[in-house]
Scaffold this motif. Structure first.
Motif, PDB file in Angstrom:
ATOM      1  N   SER A  66     -21.069 -48.064 -34.026  1.00  0.00           N
ATOM      2  CA  SER A  66     -22.347 -48.272 -34.715  1.00  0.00           C
ATOM      3  C   SER A  66     -22.195 -48.111 -36.219  1.00  0.00           C
ATOM      4  CB  SER A  66     -23.394 -47.277 -34.188  1.00  0.00           C
ATOM      5  OG  SER A  66     -23.693 -47.533 -32.838  1.00  0.00           O
ATOM      6  N   GLN A  67     -21.407 -47.119 -36.652  1.00  0.00           N
ATOM      7  CA  GLN A  67     -21.198 -46.904 -38.077  1.00  0.00           C
ATOM      8  C   GLN A  67     -20.414 -48.055 -38.701  1.00  0.00           C
ATOM      9  OE1 GLN A  67     -22.607 -44.166 -39.379  1.00  0.00           O
ATOM     10  NE2 GLN A  67     -22.019 -44.605 -41.493  1.00  0.00           N
ATOM     11  N   ALA A  70     -22.771 -50.862 -39.189  1.00  0.00           N
ATOM     12  CA  ALA A  70     -23.697 -50.606 -40.294  1.00  0.00           C
ATOM     13  C   ALA A  70     -23.023 -50.821 -41.650  1.00  0.00           C
ATOM     14  CB  ALA A  70     -24.250 -49.184 -40.193  1.00  0.00           C
TER      15      ALA A  70
END
Length: 335
Positions: A66-67, A70
């Protein structure tokens, strides 16, 4: 302001300006936590042998991905460490780049991406990590179905399957052991429903310390964490490969797309697969990705081969393809 106070302010400002900045990391690795797979020892060895500082990072596989997504337009991380299913997702979502490290040809075909976008560095066998002392005299469970007994109410934990790789691996292990398949997760869904009725504990993060403390007496986890506790912690710990069966799961690394320190990161990935790097993993009770025999001093601390015969290798590409369907059912019917 008096002249004295003004002079003092100037001195303070000059001292602040002259203070050395904190040393920046040489390489950033997402999901390299010190209490998981003994990354603490590995990163210390990398510092000694390569001179690179790599900070600890306590994300899990899902959080790391997820990071990366992002930060896709402005990458921060150089390396991602994932359960293989999340390594596949990272490639599919365009946050990795090809790199075939030294010794890549020695890694079996099923443990690496053909393009080099992820490569296994070690594997673990999923089972039950048990704090025997925390059971309060109850027997160490031998099977998955034992965990549903009232004796173990509030004692069993597993990491959140939608978030952590080990959580999904636990679901796959239970599902296959109880008669399911990559196309049918009904046995796992039924099991987790019943386990929640027995007050299951569902953390999102690595929970080694919570087992060692006795807060979670029984955790779905890998052999390497259980052996680490058994041989290094105070107290009595056990690892169980459930009687119905389990699975073996590889963990992989990827060079992130647009890695700010790509050349250093490549040397780190080379190190993880080097003779010394693979030996460090075996000292932490992990199975190396390259076909290297475990040292006898290490192997003697594992369960007998007859127990490991119950742990199967599976087609993780098929399991990854079925993960969304399982997750949707889990969120709708269990959590």
């Amino acid at each position: 302001m008096t002249i004295a106070r003004f002079a003092a302010a100037l001195i303070a400002l000059s001292l602040f300006a002259a203070a050395p900045a904190a040393k920046a990391a040489d390489v950033i690795c997402y999901n390299c936590p010190p209490q998981w797979a003994d990354w603490a020892s590995m990163l210390k060895a990398i510092k000694t042998d390569l001179g690179y500082d790599i900070p600890f990072d306590n994300k899990n596989s899902g959080q790391a991905l997820s990071q990366l997504l992002a930060e896709k337009s402005n990458p921060v991380a150089d390396i991602g460490y994932f359960g293989v299913n999340f390594g596949m997702k990272a490639k599919a979502q365009g946050v990795t780049q090809p790199y075939k490290p030294q010794h890549w040809n020695e890694v079996p075909a099923g443990l690496k991406d053909a393009d080099g976008e992820w490569t296994a560095i070690h594997s673990g066998t999923l089972g039950l990590f048990v704090n025997v002392d925390a059971l309060g005299g109850k027997p160490v469970p031998a099977c998955w179905k034992d965990l549903l007994k009232p004796d173990y109410k509030g004692m069993v934990g597993y990491l959140d399957p939608p978030s952590a790789a080990v959580g999904y691996v636990g679901a796959v292990a239970v599902n296959l052991a109880l008669g399911g398949s990559d196309a049918d997760f009904s046995p796992a869904i039924g099991f987790f429903k019943a386990l929640h009725g027995n007050d299951a504990i569902v953390p999102k993060q690595t929970s080694y310390a919570r087992v060692v403390s006795g807060e979670i007496p029984i955790l779905f986890d890998y052999d390497f964490n259980a052996y680490r506790a058994k041989y290094t912690e105070k107290g009595k710990f056990a690892f169980v490969i459930p009687c119905e069966g389990s699975v073996v799961f590889p963990y992989v690394v990827s060079l992130t797309k647009g890695a700010p320190n790509a050349e250093k990161a490549k040397k780190v990935i080379d190190y993880l697969l080097s003779d010394k790097g693979q030996a460090i993993w075996t000292n932490a009770y992990l199975r190396p990705a390259r076909p290297i025999e475990l040292p006898e001093a290490v192997k003697s601390k594992f369960l007998p081969d007859a127990d490991y015969a119950r742990a199967k290798s599976v087609d993780w590409a098929k399991m990854e393809a079925g993960q969304k369907a399982f997750t949707d059912r889990y969120l709708a019917e269990v959590r």
